[in-house]
Structures are given as structure tokens and as C-alpha cells.
Design an enzyme around this catalytic site. Sequence first.
Site, PDB file in Angstrom:
ATOM      1  N   GLY A  28       0.785  -1.295  -0.082  1.00 60.52           N
ATOM      2  CA  GLY A  28      -0.076  -0.197   0.023  1.00 60.52           C
ATOM      3  C   GLY A  28       0.854   1.190   0.100  1.00 60.52           C
ATOM      4  CG  HIS A  34       3.066   0.761  -5.520  1.00 65.11           C
ATOM      5  ND1 HIS A  34       3.385   1.654  -4.423  1.00 65.11           N
ATOM      6  CD2 HIS A  34       3.571  -0.294  -4.698  1.00 65.11           C
ATOM      7  CE1 HIS A  34       3.869   1.367  -3.307  1.00 65.11           C
ATOM      8  NE2 HIS A  34       4.025   0.184  -3.730  1.00 65.11           N
ATOM      9  CD  GLN A  58       7.350  -7.873   3.860  1.00 67.54           C
ATOM     10  OE1 GLN A  58       6.228  -8.786   3.164  1.00 67.54           O
ATOM     11  NE2 GLN A  58       7.555  -6.742   3.164  1.00 67.54           N
ATOM     12  N   GLY A 147       8.611  -5.214  -9.046  1.00 70.00           N
ATOM     13  CA  GLY A 147       9.552  -4.059  -9.057  1.00 70.00           C
ATOM     14  C   GLY A 147      10.956  -4.445  -9.199  1.00 70.00           C
ATOM     15  CD  GLN A 148      13.954  -4.768 -13.656  1.00 69.53           C
ATOM     16  OE1 GLN A 148      13.954  -3.566 -14.146  1.00 69.53           O
ATOM     17  NE2 GLN A 148      14.179  -5.926 -14.278  1.00 69.53           N
ATOM     18  CB  VAL A 176       8.701   4.237 -11.199  1.00 70.23           C
ATOM     19  CG1 VAL A 176       8.248   5.497 -11.585  1.00 70.23           C
ATOM     20  CG2 VAL A 176       8.154   3.182 -12.375  1.00 70.23           C
ATOM     21  CB  SER A 185      10.728   4.203  -1.671  1.00 75.00           C
ATOM     22  OG  SER A 185      10.406   3.489  -0.411  1.00 75.00           O
ATOM     23  NE  ARG A 187      10.644   0.981   5.006  1.00 77.23           N
ATOM     24  CZ  ARG A 187      10.300  -0.390   4.861  1.00 77.23           C
ATOM     25  NH1 ARG A 187      10.590  -0.534   3.341  1.00 77.23           N
ATOM     26  NH2 ARG A 187      10.110  -1.248   5.507  1.00 77.23           N
TER      27      ARG A 187
HETATM   28  P1  AMP Z   1       6.100  -2.521  -1.610  1.00 80.09           P
HETATM   29  O1  AMP Z   1       4.452  -2.092  -1.523  1.00 80.09           O
HETATM   30  O2  AMP Z   1       6.849  -1.335  -1.212  1.00 80.09           O
HETATM   31  O3  AMP Z   1       6.076  -3.809  -1.116  1.00 80.09           O
HETATM   32  O4  AMP Z   1       6.197  -2.561  -3.174  1.00 80.09           O
HETATM   33  C1  AMP Z   1       5.438  -3.523  -4.037  1.00 80.09           C
HETATM   34  C2  AMP Z   1       5.898  -3.723  -5.365  1.00 80.09           C
HETATM   35  O5  AMP Z   1       6.113  -2.439  -5.916  1.00 80.09           O
HETATM   36  C3  AMP Z   1       7.217  -4.254  -5.311  1.00 80.09           C
HETATM   37  O6  AMP Z   1       7.254  -5.733  -6.444  1.00 80.09           O
HETATM   38  C4  AMP Z   1       8.148  -3.411  -5.393  1.00 80.09           C
HETATM   39  O7  AMP Z   1       9.595  -3.978  -6.039  1.00 80.09           O
HETATM   40  C5  AMP Z   1       7.410  -2.204  -6.667  1.00 80.09           C
HETATM   41  N1  AMP Z   1       7.942  -1.171  -6.269  1.00 80.09           N
HETATM   42  C6  AMP Z   1       7.954  -0.276  -5.286  1.00 80.09           C
HETATM   43  N2  AMP Z   1       8.670   0.884  -5.470  1.00 80.09           N
HETATM   44  C7  AMP Z   1       8.949   0.775  -7.059  1.00 80.09           C
HETATM   45  C8  AMP Z   1       9.536   1.853  -7.859  1.00 80.09           C
HETATM   46  N3  AMP Z   1      10.085   2.866  -7.623  1.00 80.09           N
HETATM   47  N4  AMP Z   1       9.704   1.233  -9.099  1.00 80.09           N
HETATM   48  C9  AMP Z   1       9.070   0.048  -9.594  1.00 80.09           C
HETATM   49  N5  AMP Z   1       8.475  -0.702  -8.660  1.00 80.09           N
HETATM   50  C10 AMP Z   1       8.437  -0.558  -7.386  1.00 80.09           C
END
Ligand code: AMP
Length: 278
Positions: A28, A34, A58, A147-148, A176, A185, A187
Amino acid sequence: MKIIDNIKELKNEIKNLKGSIGLVPTMGALHNGHKSLIDRAVNENDNVVVSIFVNPIQFGINEDLDKYPRQLNLDCELCQKAGVKIVFAPKVSEMYDDDKNNLTLICPPYSVVDKLCGKSRPGHFDGVCSVVAKLFNLTKANRAYFGQKDAQQLFIIQKMVKDLNFDIEIIPCPIVREADNLALSSRNKYLSENDRKLALTISQSLFNAKKMFQEGIKQKRAIIDACLKLMEQLDVEYIEFVDKNTFEFQDEANENTIILIAARVPETNTRLIDNINL
Ligand code: AMP
């Protein structure tokens, strides 16, 4: 779009879907990173499920589980506009029994977790793999989008899918960034104005490292020293070179190298990660 918070209803809805299913697992506080995963999933599948779940298993004990940003209404708006069919946003009690020490977990091997984020966050990838496996089972997705940005996570999930024969295709999606190259992020919300400026030195280091490599510099020491100089105001947890195909450490850069950085910014002590593919 349906917003579902329990497993029974999710299973029912999934049963009634026609065509392919794409899954985007998230915690979220959705941003354009995302959204890029969601847009791609909507493009490539008949149905898209976005999961929104701040997965407690986690997080380490001293990590930011409690203060992690939560904004379900805004997230649902973004999903609705993007053409998502189902948002799955369960409570913790729906996903896990009360006794978190009594769960069956998926634990990736030391060879992949005893380094980088896995080393500084013991148990983190057990929590990630376990929740992702549950989401794969619950949604019966044909494809899942990651995401990478979280390169080690992506590698470990691809390995889990291969090792355990999950019938799902993992789709890696590029990082991105903001206009000034800061990787998006959830964060980033924690950052003070000054931290936001200092955080930029992470992506600056990575882009500079890539430039050095393109100019013919392959020595790890030279590249790392240049990065550390740019990030001298940060508390750098790691800067490493790995081979993108094996995630083994490398002694020298080549075209298969991913350079990965984790660092904390001084004022808010926010931990940020980023990486670049050479
Ligand atoms: P999270 O909500 O941080 O667990 O991220 C969920 C998904 O979004 C994961 O697969 C992340 O790698 C992807 N993600 C988060 N930030 C980015 C970003 N800046 N660019 C591409 N994918 C992202």
C-alpha cells in the site's frame, strides 16, 4: 472494482473470474512505481488483483511496522482508476493465526538471503516468500508483477517459483524514479526536506557508477570509492556488485552487474534501497 478483506470472499470472487489473472502484491501507500506495475498488469491480463497488506512477518522487531504509511481509501481510488478488478486488503488476523511463531514458512536458502537486505533484516525474506506464496495460492494468478527496485526480493521470488514449481509467470518491472532520479518508495514519505536532498546522492552514485563503467572503468574499488564519496553524508549499509543472473557477488563490473545500495539518511534515519543494472 471489489474491495475484499477476507479470504472466503476472495476465493469466491476468484472462482467467478473469466480469463487470465494478474496479481500485484503491495504493502500500500501506492505511488507511481506501484502504478507502473498495475498498469502493466491491466494491459496484459483480463483481471487484475492488487493486494494491499503490510505484512508483519517480514518486519524485524525494531523496524517501521507500526509507522508504515497506511492510506487504503487513496490506494483504492488509484486502483479503481487504473482498471483493477479486486483490491484484496486483509487484516493481519485474516492472513495469520495469532501465534506468529507457529506458522509454516517458506525459507529461501542462505546462499541468497545471507547477504545484502537479507543479512541486515534476518527473517525478512522468509516473511516475504511466505506471504507471496499465500497470495499466489489465494488468487490463482497467471502472472505476478514485481519491481526491480527490490532486486534481491525479485531474484528470491523467481527462485522460489522455480524451486517450488509454482504455476505463475513472474514479470519484472523497471524502477520508476522522480524527475530528479530518486527511486519512488512508500518510505520517501518519512523524509525531511534535508533528508530528501541527501537521499538523492544514492541515485547519483548509481548513475555515476554506470557512467564510469561506460567509460571503461571496471574495478570495483574505484567505483565504490566514487559512490561512497558522493554518499559521504549517509550511513551506507551496503554497496555491492552482484551478477544479475546468479546474485553472486562480483569482484569486477561487467555488463551483467547490478550495483545495489542500502543507506540511511541522517535526520530521519530512513533506510532506502536502490540499484542499477550496468
Ligand atoms: P511495496 O509496497 O514496497 O512492497 O512494493 C510493492 C511492489 O512495488 C514491489 O514489487 C516493489 O518492487 C514495487 N515497487 C516499489 N517501488 C517501486 C519503484 N520505484 N519502481 C518500480 N517498482 C516499485
